[in-house]
Design an enzyme around this catalytic site. Sequence first.
Site, mmCIF file in Angstrom:
data_model
loop_
_atom_site.group_PDB
_atom_site.id
_atom_site.type_symbol
_atom_site.label_atom_id
_atom_site.label_comp_id
_atom_site.label_asym_id
_atom_site.label_seq_id
_atom_site.Cartn_x
_atom_site.Cartn_y
_atom_site.Cartn_z
ATOM 1 C CG HIS A 50 -3.738 -2.023 -3.749
ATOM 2 N ND1 HIS A 50 -2.817 -1.339 -4.506
ATOM 3 C CD2 HIS A 50 -3.451 -1.710 -2.459
ATOM 4 C CE1 HIS A 50 -2.001 -0.663 -3.716
ATOM 5 N NE2 HIS A 50 -2.378 -0.867 -2.467
HETATM 6 C C1 T46 Z 1 0.165 1.102 -0.991
HETATM 7 C C2 T46 Z 1 0.627 2.213 -1.874
HETATM 8 C C3 T46 Z 1 0.786 3.509 -1.164
HETATM 9 C C4 T46 Z 1 7.260 -4.978 -3.753
HETATM 10 O O1 T46 Z 1 7.906 -5.876 -4.354
HETATM 11 N N1 T46 Z 1 7.511 -4.719 -2.437
HETATM 12 C C5 T46 Z 1 6.856 -3.744 -1.747
HETATM 13 O O2 T46 Z 1 7.128 -3.534 -0.547
HETATM 14 C C6 T46 Z 1 5.837 -2.994 -2.434
HETATM 15 C C7 T46 Z 1 5.077 -1.903 -1.688
HETATM 16 C C8 T46 Z 1 5.597 -3.288 -3.740
HETATM 17 N N2 T46 Z 1 6.294 -4.258 -4.395
HETATM 18 C C9 T46 Z 1 6.035 -4.524 -5.810
HETATM 19 C C10 T46 Z 1 4.636 -5.030 -6.130
HETATM 20 C C11 T46 Z 1 4.399 -4.534 -7.532
HETATM 21 O O3 T46 Z 1 4.934 -5.443 -8.456
HETATM 22 O O4 T46 Z 1 6.143 -3.290 -6.523
HETATM 23 C C12 T46 Z 1 5.226 -3.243 -7.596
HETATM 24 C C13 T46 Z 1 4.367 -1.991 -7.514
HETATM 25 O O5 T46 Z 1 3.498 -2.108 -6.379
HETATM 26 P P1 T46 Z 1 1.982 -1.647 -6.431
HETATM 27 O O6 T46 Z 1 1.418 -1.862 -7.782
HETATM 28 O O7 T46 Z 1 1.267 -2.319 -5.298
HETATM 29 O O8 T46 Z 1 2.113 -0.072 -6.188
HETATM 30 P P2 T46 Z 1 1.018 0.954 -5.701
HETATM 31 O O9 T46 Z 1 1.602 2.299 -5.814
HETATM 32 O O10 T46 Z 1 -0.272 0.711 -6.362
HETATM 33 O O11 T46 Z 1 0.827 0.589 -4.154
HETATM 34 C C14 T46 Z 1 1.890 0.702 -3.230
HETATM 35 C C15 T46 Z 1 1.792 -0.386 -2.169
HETATM 36 O O12 T46 Z 1 1.811 -1.667 -2.812
HETATM 37 C C16 T46 Z 1 0.538 -0.283 -1.340
HETATM 38 O O13 T46 Z 1 0.696 -1.049 -0.169
HETATM 39 O O14 T46 Z 1 -0.629 1.317 -0.095
HETATM 40 O O15 T46 Z 1 1.858 1.929 -2.560
#
Ligand code: T46
Length: 144
Positions: A50
């Site tokens: 993303h």
């Molecule tokens: C990034 C990398 C390093 C939340 O509800 N609150 C939050 O503050 C975050 C960060 C995520 N979420 C939820 C959103 C999704 O349903 O947690 C779930 C997993 O998040 P995501 O798929 O975005 O995870 P990554 O590891 O792909 O990305 C995360 C961060 O979203 C992003 O900002 O830079 O970690």
Amino acid sequence: MEGITLKKLDKIKSPGGSLSFFQLGKDFDFEIKRIYYIYEFSQQNRRGFHAHKELKQVMFCPHGSIEVELDNGTEKEKYLLDCPEKILVLNRGYWREFLSLTENSILCVGASEIYDESDYIRNYDDYILWSKHEMEEKINGSAI
Ligand code: T46
């Protein structure tokens, strides 16, 4: 890559162990409103896929080793967070992927904004369109 800084911090050693720190003004230039961390990566697990339209971040890996691949729409570059003293400061707008190179790696992130799903671009084709538009805006803005 422009807008990205990988920095190795000092390691302050004392009999009790080691300490590193980073701080506003010297190492990054935005207020941190949220901290989150990723752990229990399985080996070779990839995450990310993303971009953020506005969010700025400072990230570090206090344990293990993580490869961060960044893409600005025209070029890609890999950055390695393989020791607790390294920080990666990211401006807005990069497509990213994270690869844990060792078991039990931890990625900690200081973010400039509270969580807002509308700040995410989670489709790569949409990201390319968005980044082209951003580039045009930048060129038109600097031409005025
Ligand atoms: C990034 C990398 C390093 C939340 O509800 N609150 C939050 O503050 C975050 C960060 C995520 N979420 C939820 C959103 C999704 O349903 O947690 C779930 C997993 O998040 P995501 O798929 O975005 O995870 P990554 O590891 O792909 O990305 C995360 C961060 O979203 C992003 O900002 O830079 O970690």
